[in-house]
Design an enzyme around this catalytic site. Structure first.
Site, mmCIF file in Angstrom:
data_model
loop_
_atom_site.group_PDB
_atom_site.id
_atom_site.type_symbol
_atom_site.label_atom_id
_atom_site.label_comp_id
_atom_site.label_asym_id
_atom_site.label_seq_id
_atom_site.Cartn_x
_atom_site.Cartn_y
_atom_site.Cartn_z
ATOM 1 N N LYS A 224 2.101 0.102 -10.725
ATOM 2 C CA LYS A 224 0.663 -0.101 -10.908
ATOM 3 C C LYS A 224 0.089 1.040 -11.730
ATOM 4 O O LYS A 224 0.156 2.202 -11.337
ATOM 5 C CB LYS A 224 -0.038 -0.183 -9.548
ATOM 6 C CG LYS A 224 -1.499 -0.611 -9.654
ATOM 7 C CD LYS A 224 -2.029 -1.084 -8.316
ATOM 8 C CE LYS A 224 -3.461 -1.571 -8.422
ATOM 9 N NZ LYS A 224 -3.951 -2.059 -7.122
ATOM 10 N N GLY B 167 -8.256 -6.316 -11.587
ATOM 11 C CA GLY B 167 -9.452 -5.539 -11.924
ATOM 12 C C GLY B 167 -10.668 -6.440 -12.025
ATOM 13 O O GLY B 167 -10.876 -7.084 -13.053
ATOM 14 N N GLY C 225 -1.373 0.340 0.522
ATOM 15 C CA GLY C 225 -0.397 1.373 0.169
ATOM 16 C C GLY C 225 0.234 2.009 1.393
ATOM 17 O O GLY C 225 -0.467 2.427 2.306
ATOM 18 N N CYS D 223 -3.438 6.223 -8.086
ATOM 19 C CA CYS D 223 -4.589 6.375 -7.208
ATOM 20 C C CYS D 223 -5.391 7.611 -7.603
ATOM 21 O O CYS D 223 -4.832 8.698 -7.696
ATOM 22 C CB CYS D 223 -4.150 6.483 -5.755
ATOM 23 S SG CYS D 223 -5.542 6.663 -4.633
ATOM 24 N N ALA E 205 -13.142 6.146 -1.947
ATOM 25 C CA ALA E 205 -12.212 7.283 -1.907
ATOM 26 C C ALA E 205 -11.617 7.304 -0.500
ATOM 27 O O ALA E 205 -12.031 8.082 0.356
ATOM 28 C CB ALA E 205 -12.939 8.583 -2.234
#
Lengths: 287, 241
Positions: free
Chosen positions: A149, A227, A29, A113, A53
Site C-alpha cells: 500500500k 481513496g 493493520g 501510514c 491519527a
C-alpha cells in the site's frame, strides 16, 4: 473490497451487510505485538473527508488469528491482512507468522501510514527503502501474495510503484491517506492530539484517481484503487483509470453497507452496458 | 421519530447514529451520536413505536435535525453502545440508584430511570448545570416520583455549587448496600461521581462520550484511556467498579 482501518476485523459489520457480497475484506493493520495507538482526539471531520491519527491501534497478530480470524473465515469472502511495523524486522516477523495461518488470501504491506513517529526506515521517502522492505517481506511471504500500500505523500508515485514491482510485489494498493491538519482557532490548538493526521474520504478522490492512473502506467502488476470511493460511479472511475479492483474506506464509517452497494452497482452497470466481464473496462480510459 | 424496531430494541444508556444530511454521501459526512431519551409508545397497548431524542443545536448536524419537519425521514443506525447494567451479578440486585446528570447528560438517564422504577428500584436524581436554564426536562423525572437534588453554579435553582455535593452527602448518610451510581455528563463531573463512588464503596457506571466517527469499533476514533493505559472504544455506557 473494504479498505484497511475502516472495517475493523470484518465481523463487526456482519449484522449490517452481507460480507460475502464483496470480493474481500482488508482488515485493520496488524502488528506482531498489540499497539495501543495515539492519545485522543484522534479524528476530526473536514469538508467531504476526515483526518485521523489512530496510530496503528490493534490487538496483535496472535489475538487476531485466535479471536477474530476463526469467525471471519466462515465467510466466503477473501481475507487480506494489512501488516504494520516500526522497523523492518517488525514487518518480517508478522509476515512470517501470518504466512503460515490458513484462511488468509493475501498480505497488504503498509509502508505508508503517516501517523506513527518511530521507525528507522523511511519507506515513503526513498524508493530504495520501499524496495528493501518489499523484497525482504516477499522472501518470507512464501505462500501468500504480497500487496504493497503506497503513500500519496510523495512527489512521484511511479518511482515507488516501480520499486515495489521490481522487489516482487504482487499488487499495489494506491493510495493511503494524505497528511493534513486542522486547528481550533479559539484555543489555537490542533484538532488532533498528534497535530497532523491522514486525510481520507471523498475529498481525496481526485488525487487518488490521478495517482492510480499514474501507477497503472508505471507497472504491469495489478493496481488496487483506494481513496474516497463512496459510490458505484467512483469505483468505475478507478477501474477505467486502470485499477483491477477497488477498496472502499471512509464511506464504511457512515454507510456500513457501502461496499456491498458498490459491488451490486458494478454488476448493474455491466448488465446495463452489456459488459460480460468487468475486466473489460479496466484501463479503458480514452484520452 | 417513528421507528418501531429500534424502539423495541433500545436499552437504557444506548444511543443512535444519525445521518444529518439529505444524502448519505452529503456533508456532514460522519453520523452524529444521540442518546435515546425515551421510547414513544402506542396509546393503550403501550407498544414501542418510536424514539425520542434530545437535540441541542451546536453545529451543522444538529441544526439540520432541528430544522426537520414531521414526515421527513432520517437515516438512523442503531441502537448502538453498551447499555447500563441494571442488575450487577455478584452483589445482588440494585436496591437504590443514584442518577447523576450534568447538562445534556440527562438524555441518557430517563430510560434508565423508567426501567429502574419498573424493577421496583427508587432512583434518586442528582442534576447539575451552570444555570437553571441548563436543567431541562426536570418534569419528566419529577413525574416518575423521583427524589431530586438540583444544583446550579449561579444558585438560580436548587443548591449552589456542583452536583457532587448532594451526592456526597447522600452516600454518606445511608446504608450503601445495593446502591449503584449511574453518571452521564461532563468528563470532570463523571470523574468526581466515580471518585465519590470509590470513596463510599458503591459501584458506579459512567456513560462516556468521545468524538465519535462510526460507533462500530471500526475507526477507533472514540477511544478513552482507562486502567493501565489501555485504549478502548468508548461506545458509551462503559462501567467502572
Amino acid at each position: 473490497m473494504t479498505a484497511s482501518g475502516t472495517f475493523a476485523y470484518g465481523v463487526e459489520f456482519a449484522h449490517l451487510m452481507d460480507l460475502d457480497a464483496i470480493g474481500g475484506i482488508v482488515v485493520k493493520g496488524i502488528s506482531m505485538k498489540p499497539i495501543k495507538g495515539n492519545p485522543p482526539p484522534r479524528i476530526w471531520e473536514t469538508s467531504s473527508g476526515m483526518l485521523n491519527a489512530i496510530g496503528w491501534q490493534n490487538i496483535g497478530a496472535v489475538d487476531f488469528v485466535t479471536a477474530k480470524l476463526p469467525a471471519l473465515r466462515k465467510y466466503r469472502t477473501n481475507i487480506v491482512v494489512n501488516i504494520v511495523g516500526f522497523e523492518l524486522d517488525d514487518y518480517l516477523e508478522v509476515a512470517r507468522f501470518l504466512n503460515d495461518c490458513p484462511g488468509i488470501a493475501a498480505l497488504e504491506l503498509n509502508i505508508s501510514c503517516p501517523n506513527v513517529k518511530k521507525g528507522g526506515f523511511h519507506f515513503n521517502k526513498d524508493p530504495r527503502d520501499a524496495h528493501t522492505v518489499t523484497a525482504k517481506t516477499k522472501k518470507v511471504c512464501t505462500r501468500l501474495p504480497l500487496w504493497v500500500k503506497l503513500s500519496p505523500n510523495v512527489t512521484d508515485i511511479s518511482e515507488f510503484a516501480r520499486a515495489c514491482e521490481e522487489a516482487g510485489a504482487d499488487a499495489l494498493s494506491v493510495i493511503n491517506t494524505l497528511v493534513g491538519m486542522a486547528i481550533d482557532v479559539e484555543k489555537r490548538r490542533p484538532r488532533l492530539n498528534y497535530v497532523t493526521g491522514g486525510l481520507s474520504g471523498p475529498a481525496i478522490k481526485p488525487i487518488a484517481l490521478r495517482m492510480v492512473w499514474q501507477a497503472c502506467r508505471a507497472v504491469k502488476i495489478p493496481v488496487i484503487g483506494v481513496g474516497g470511493i463512496a459510490t458505484t460511479e467512483d469505483a468505475l472511475e478507478f477501474l477505467i483509470a486502470g485499477a483491477r479492483a477497488v477498496q472502499v474506506g471512509t464511506a464504511n464509517f457512515y454507510n456500513p453497507a457501502a461496499s456491498q452497494q458498490i459491488a451490486l452497482g458494478l454488476a448493474d452497470y455491466c448488465r446495463r452496458r452489456k459488459i460480460g466481464d468487468i475486466n473489460e473496462i479496466t484501463g479503458s480510459l480514452r484520452t | 421519530m417513528n421507528s418501531p424496531e429500534q424502539a423495541r430494541l433500545v436499552q437504557p444508556g444506548q444511543f443512535v447514529m444519525l445521518k444529518c444530511a439529505a444524502g448519505i454521501n452529503d456533508n456532514p459526512l460522519l453520523r452524529r451520536p444521540f442518546s435515546v431519551f425515551d421510547v414513544d409508545r402506542t396509546p393503550g397497548a403501550g407498544r414501542p413505536r418510536g424514539l425520542v431524542l434530545l437535540v441541542k443545536e451546536v453545529g451543522a448536524g444538529s441544526r439540520m435535525l432541528a430544522a426537520l419537519k414531521p414526515g421527513q425521514e432520517v437515516d438512523v443506525l442503531g441502537p448502538q453502545g453498551r447499555p447500563f447494567d441494571l442488575v450487577p451479578g455478584t452483589q445482588g440486585g440494585v436496591s437504590a440508584a443514584c442518577l447523576v446528570a450534568g447538562g445534556v447528560g440527562i438524555a441518557a438517564l430517563y430510560l434508565l430511570a423508567q426501567r429502574l422504577v419498573q424493577h421496583g428500584v427508587t432512583p434518586v436524581l442528582f442534576y447539575g448545570g451552570r444555570t437553571a436554564a441548563d436543567l431541562v426536562l426536570r418534569e419528566y423525572f419529577e413525574r416518575l416520583g423521583l427524589e431530586t437534588h438540583y444544583t446550579t453554579e449561579d444558585a438560580s435553582l436548587g443548591e449552589a455549587g456542583l452536583v457532587t455535593c448532594p451526592l456526597d452527602r447522600f452516600l454518606k448518610s445511608r446504608i450503601r448496600t445495593g446502591v449503584r451510581v449511574y453518571a452521564c455528563g461532563p468528563w470532570a463531573m463523571m470523574k468526581a461521581a466515580h471518585d465519590l463512588s470509590v470513596k463510599h464503596r458503591v459501584p458506579c457506571e459512567v456513560s462516556l462520550e468521545a468524538r465519535m466517527g462510526c460507533s462500530l469499533g471500526a475507526c477507533m476514533g472514540c477511544v478513552v484511556r482507562h486502567l493501565a493505559w489501555r485504549w478502548t472504544s468508548a461506545r458509551s455506557g462503559f462501567g467502572t467498579r
